[in-house]
Design a protein around this motif. Sequence first.
Motif, mmCIF file in Angstrom:
data_model
loop_
_atom_site.group_PDB
_atom_site.id
_atom_site.type_symbol
_atom_site.label_atom_id
_atom_site.label_comp_id
_atom_site.label_asym_id
_atom_site.label_seq_id
_atom_site.Cartn_x
_atom_site.Cartn_y
_atom_site.Cartn_z
ATOM 1 N N TRP A 21 0.823 -1.196 0.000
ATOM 2 C CA TRP A 21 0.000 0.000 0.000
ATOM 3 C C TRP A 21 0.866 1.257 0.000
ATOM 4 C CZ3 TRP A 21 -4.634 -0.565 3.877
ATOM 5 C CH2 TRP A 21 -5.473 -1.588 3.431
ATOM 6 N N MET A 22 0.278 2.365 -0.451
ATOM 7 C CA MET A 22 0.978 3.644 -0.444
ATOM 8 C C MET A 22 1.046 4.190 0.983
ATOM 9 S SD MET A 22 -0.578 5.600 -3.689
ATOM 10 C CE MET A 22 -0.689 4.870 -5.283
ATOM 11 N N ASP A 23 1.908 5.198 1.192
ATOM 12 C CA ASP A 23 2.099 5.756 2.537
ATOM 13 C C ASP A 23 0.821 6.384 3.099
ATOM 14 O OD1 ASP A 23 4.716 4.963 2.721
ATOM 15 O OD2 ASP A 23 5.483 6.817 1.813
ATOM 16 N N TRP A 24 0.093 7.144 2.263
ATOM 17 C CA TRP A 24 -1.115 7.782 2.766
ATOM 18 C C TRP A 24 -2.155 6.745 3.140
ATOM 19 C CZ3 TRP A 24 -5.934 7.315 0.645
ATOM 20 C CH2 TRP A 24 -6.014 6.831 -0.669
ATOM 21 N N GLU A 25 -2.197 5.594 2.426
ATOM 22 C CA GLU A 25 -3.132 4.527 2.766
ATOM 23 C C GLU A 25 -2.760 3.889 4.106
ATOM 24 O OE1 GLU A 25 -4.636 2.636 -1.398
ATOM 25 O OE2 GLU A 25 -2.529 2.334 -0.887
ATOM 26 N N LYS A 26 -1.471 3.737 4.333
ATOM 27 C CA LYS A 26 -1.020 3.157 5.600
ATOM 28 C C LYS A 26 -1.354 4.074 6.778
ATOM 29 C CE LYS A 26 2.722 0.481 3.573
ATOM 30 N NZ LYS A 26 4.159 0.284 3.476
#
Length: 146
Positions: free
Chosen positions: A73-78
């Motif tokens: 997952w991308m950082d903002w999703e995490k």
Amino acid sequence: MEATLISSISPLRFHPFVFSPKKKMMSVSAAASSGKDHYYGGGRLVDENMIVLRKRIHEMKMVERNYEPPSHWMDWEKRFYSSYDSVICESVGLLQSFLMNSRPTVAIATLLLLIVSVPVSSSVLAFRLLDLLQWVLAAVTTGHVG
């Protein structure tokens, strides 16, 4: 011929195409529930608790993963992963309260507006992308690209 057919068939099995003249007619009756059936409640209890069941299943999956989001997952999703459930519940709650507090005509009109606007906006976007593609192809074929 019928007698040999009936006698050769096992009495333990159900045979829908074999008719016996000795069978008596049975009547089956059903009564409507008076609404006092709290165990099933016409499925309402199950429907009301389905969100709780889904949430518990999701929580069990999170516990299995140690509350860590998947690595791809991308950082903002995490970052958003830990508060995602509460945001979804609040959003659905707001939508539900809006629909419950409005007239049925307003709720149906809102639903129809969404149903119509999504395909229309998708079509407009697709036509704009086709125009852009046509412009790029025309520029490439005439040799006017930078």
